[in-house]
Design an enzyme around this catalytic site. Structure first.
Site, PDB file in Angstrom:
ATOM      1  N   GLY A 189       0.771  -0.999   0.231  1.00  0.00           N
ATOM      2  CA  GLY A 189       0.324  -0.534   0.244  1.00  0.00           C
ATOM      3  C   GLY A 189       0.736   1.395  -0.017  1.00  0.00           C
ATOM      4  O   GLY A 189       1.858   1.020  -0.184  1.00  0.00           O
ATOM      5  N   ILE A 191       2.306   3.043   2.482  1.00  0.00           N
ATOM      6  CA  ILE A 191       3.339   2.519   2.872  1.00  0.00           C
ATOM      7  C   ILE A 191       4.146   1.393   2.830  1.00  0.00           C
ATOM      8  O   ILE A 191       5.854   2.140   2.534  1.00  0.00           O
ATOM      9  CB  ILE A 191       3.189   2.451   4.950  1.00  0.00           C
ATOM     10  CG1 ILE A 191       2.601   3.587   5.403  1.00  0.00           C
ATOM     11  CG2 ILE A 191       4.328   1.799   5.497  1.00  0.00           C
ATOM     12  CD1 ILE A 191       1.367   3.421   6.614  1.00  0.00           C
ATOM     13  N   ALA A 271       3.615  -2.723  10.764  1.00  0.00           N
ATOM     14  CA  ALA A 271       2.072  -2.755  11.165  1.00  0.00           C
ATOM     15  C   ALA A 271       1.665  -3.150  12.128  1.00  0.00           C
ATOM     16  O   ALA A 271       1.258  -1.684  12.617  1.00  0.00           O
ATOM     17  CB  ALA A 271       2.073  -3.592   9.973  1.00  0.00           C
ATOM     18  N   ARG A 272       1.352  -4.218  12.230  1.00  0.00           N
ATOM     19  CA  ARG A 272       0.774  -4.281  14.042  1.00  0.00           C
ATOM     20  C   ARG A 272       1.070  -5.636  14.254  1.00  0.00           C
ATOM     21  O   ARG A 272       1.013  -6.815  13.874  1.00  0.00           O
ATOM     22  CB  ARG A 272      -0.868  -4.836  13.262  1.00  0.00           C
ATOM     23  CG  ARG A 272      -2.084  -3.967  13.392  1.00  0.00           C
ATOM     24  CD  ARG A 272      -2.310  -2.329  14.466  1.00  0.00           C
ATOM     25  NE  ARG A 272      -2.309  -1.553  14.784  1.00  0.00           N
ATOM     26  CZ  ARG A 272      -2.024  -0.280  14.324  1.00  0.00           C
ATOM     27  NH1 ARG A 272      -1.432  -0.122  13.988  1.00  0.00           N
ATOM     28  NH2 ARG A 272      -3.258   0.996  14.119  1.00  0.00           N
ATOM     29  N   GLU A 301       0.376  -4.803  23.375  1.00  0.00           N
ATOM     30  CA  GLU A 301       0.189  -3.473  23.686  1.00  0.00           C
ATOM     31  C   GLU A 301       0.265  -3.076  25.023  1.00  0.00           C
ATOM     32  O   GLU A 301      -1.368  -2.825  25.156  1.00  0.00           O
ATOM     33  CB  GLU A 301       0.136  -2.369  22.513  1.00  0.00           C
ATOM     34  CG  GLU A 301       2.065  -2.818  21.636  1.00  0.00           C
ATOM     35  CD  GLU A 301       1.757  -1.820  20.693  1.00  0.00           C
ATOM     36  OE1 GLU A 301       1.110  -0.755  20.186  1.00  0.00           O
ATOM     37  OE2 GLU A 301       2.664  -2.716  19.297  1.00  0.00           O
ATOM     38  N   HIS A 319       6.134   1.531  19.556  1.00  0.00           N
ATOM     39  CA  HIS A 319       5.132   1.769  18.399  1.00  0.00           C
ATOM     40  C   HIS A 319       5.459   3.351  18.141  1.00  0.00           C
ATOM     41  O   HIS A 319       4.007   3.410  18.299  1.00  0.00           O
ATOM     42  CB  HIS A 319       3.529   1.255  19.187  1.00  0.00           C
ATOM     43  CG  HIS A 319       2.867   1.487  18.268  1.00  0.00           C
ATOM     44  ND1 HIS A 319       1.682   0.922  18.197  1.00  0.00           N
ATOM     45  CD2 HIS A 319       2.259   1.902  17.253  1.00  0.00           C
ATOM     46  CE1 HIS A 319       0.915   1.025  17.247  1.00  0.00           C
ATOM     47  NE2 HIS A 319       1.247   1.868  16.384  1.00  0.00           N
ATOM     48  N   GLY A 321       6.728   4.396  14.885  1.00  0.00           N
ATOM     49  CA  GLY A 321       6.908   4.612  13.740  1.00  0.00           C
ATOM     50  C   GLY A 321       6.249   5.165  12.666  1.00  0.00           C
ATOM     51  O   GLY A 321       7.091   6.504  12.841  1.00  0.00           O
TER      52      GLY A 321
END
Length: 403
Positions: A189, A191, A271-272, A301, A319, A321
């Site tokens: 995508g 990113i 990402a996740r 998290e 996290h 980013g």
């Protein structure tokens, strides 16, 4: 139930016929001129923090405290989400008038975008605002997993001359330059594509990618990317695998999939965290099937997997980013611009679920039934485009980090 100041609910006479926008979370901090423009066009209702707690929020929706609002905007990712997950229980209470929900953040695993689509409500993220910051974080992790930067850094921070000397003398025999190696990207995508451009121009890495929809020939040529329809085949030949796809309900990197990774390869996740079975990942590292891992996101998290955190072949960050001021300003701006565009008869700028609304409308029209899709204030339907042509079922939207 906390009472709102009546002035926050009933619009002044000059805005009595204007669309109502529900503003969730903190006050606008950076794009004040844009906010003033919205206030001139719409009546903005700004609930208090106590009204956003889930029991109170659901009660307000049931009682129509805020009337038939037409848009929701959440300009910051760390406030405005106090009511918790946007699931069917909550979404079913939203007024029929609602057209668009525009939020800060690129990820949207906290909202059931497909359920919003059933109601004809467009969900917009702010993916473009965090692209640069997340891509830069990916570069940091890619360098780290190839050059063993965590081992080098921790050895220096130990203040132990022996550890320093060991890293100084031994790492050159196990570290590699990224140049010439193969980066396999899951999710090309906005990113993922930005990362591909950075690593090809900076490192001369070869790009492979897997996605639910193949990208255009022009995009592929720009980064000399090769499409792999089967992710297992891409994993088998990649020196480093990058996760740049959203979480949409199930883990992607499992023990069974890790077996397909090239032995001695690396994994970077920006990402996740919920995409990865972290126990299986720790097993793969400890068995030397994987050489190194870079993780900006984590499955539970703010807790970090202890086995991974203690492994010096793992680079971990918190996290962050998308954690740049540029991102925050952009999130705020896009949330407002999406609302303004839809409510003034234009298209959503960064829709996530528009393609699902189109599919639902086409099905209803084929059956000759009434569609659930909303129409804009000028009668146009605002469902064009999709999140990079990706589907919500797995790779929907772009991404990823940036909260």
């Amino acid at each position: 139930m906390p009472l709102l100041n009546p002035s926050t609910v009933s619009p002044p006479p000059e805005l009595a016929d204007k669309p109502v926008v529900l503003h969730l979370g903190d006050e606008i901090a950076y794009n004040r001129k844009l906010y003033d423009r919205l206030r001139s066009q719409f009546h903005i209702v700004h609930p208090s923090l106590s009204d956003l707690q889930r029991p109170a929020f659901l009660s307000h929706l049931r009682n129509k405290t805020w009337g038939d609002f037409q848009a929701i905007m959440r300009p910051f990712w760390n406030t405005g989400g106090e009511m918790g997950r946007w699931d069917r229980e909550l979404i079913d209470l939203l007024p029929q008038s609602l057209k668009v929900y525009a939020s800060a953040g690129a990820g949207y695993d906290w909202v059931d975008a497909d359920v919003l689509a059933e109601r004809g409500i467009i969900y917009c993220n702010s993916r473009g605002a965090s692209t640069e910051a997340v891509a830069d974080m990916a570069i940091y992790h890619i360098i780290s997993v190839f050059r063993a930067m965590t081992i080098s850094s921790l050895s220096a921070r130990s203040l132990d001359p022996a550890q320093f000397q060991d890293a100084h003398t031994q790492l050159p025999f196990t570290s590699h330059n990224p140049r010439g190696h193969i980066l396999g990207i899951i999710g090309l995508g906005d990113i993922g594509f930005a990362i591909a451009k950075k690593v090809t121009s900076t490192f001369g890495m070869k790009i492979l990618y897997n996605d639910v929809i193949r990208k255009s020939p022009e995009m592929e040529r720009e980064v000399a990317a090769t499409f792999y329809p089967r992710v297992e085949e891409m994993l088998a030949v990649s020196d480093c695998v990058l996760l740049a796809t959203p979480f949409t309900g199930k883990k992607l990197i499992t023990a069974s999939l890790l077996k397909h990774f090239k032995r001695g390869s690396r994994l970077v996740n920006i990402a996740r965290g919920s995409l990865v079975d972290e126990t299986a990942l720790a097993d793969a590292l400890e068995s030397d099937h994987l050489t190194a891992v870079g993780m900006d996101v984590h499955a539970h998290e703010p807790n970090v997997n202890e086995r991974l955190a203690r492994n010096w072949n793992v680079t971990v960050t918190s996290h962050t980013g998308g954690g740049a001021l540029d991102t925050v300003v952009g999130f705020e701006r896009l949330a407002m611009e999406n609302v303004e565009s839809v409510l003034t008869g234009g298209e959503a700028l960064t829709p996530v679920n528009a393609h699902l609304i189109k599919a639902s409308n086409a099905y209803d029209e084929a059956k000759g039934t009434r569609t659930n899709g909303r129409r804009g204030v000028n009668g146009e339907r605002h469902v064009e485009g999709s999140a990079n042509g990706r589907r919500v079922e797995r790779n929907g939207g772009d991404a990823t980090n940036g909260h």
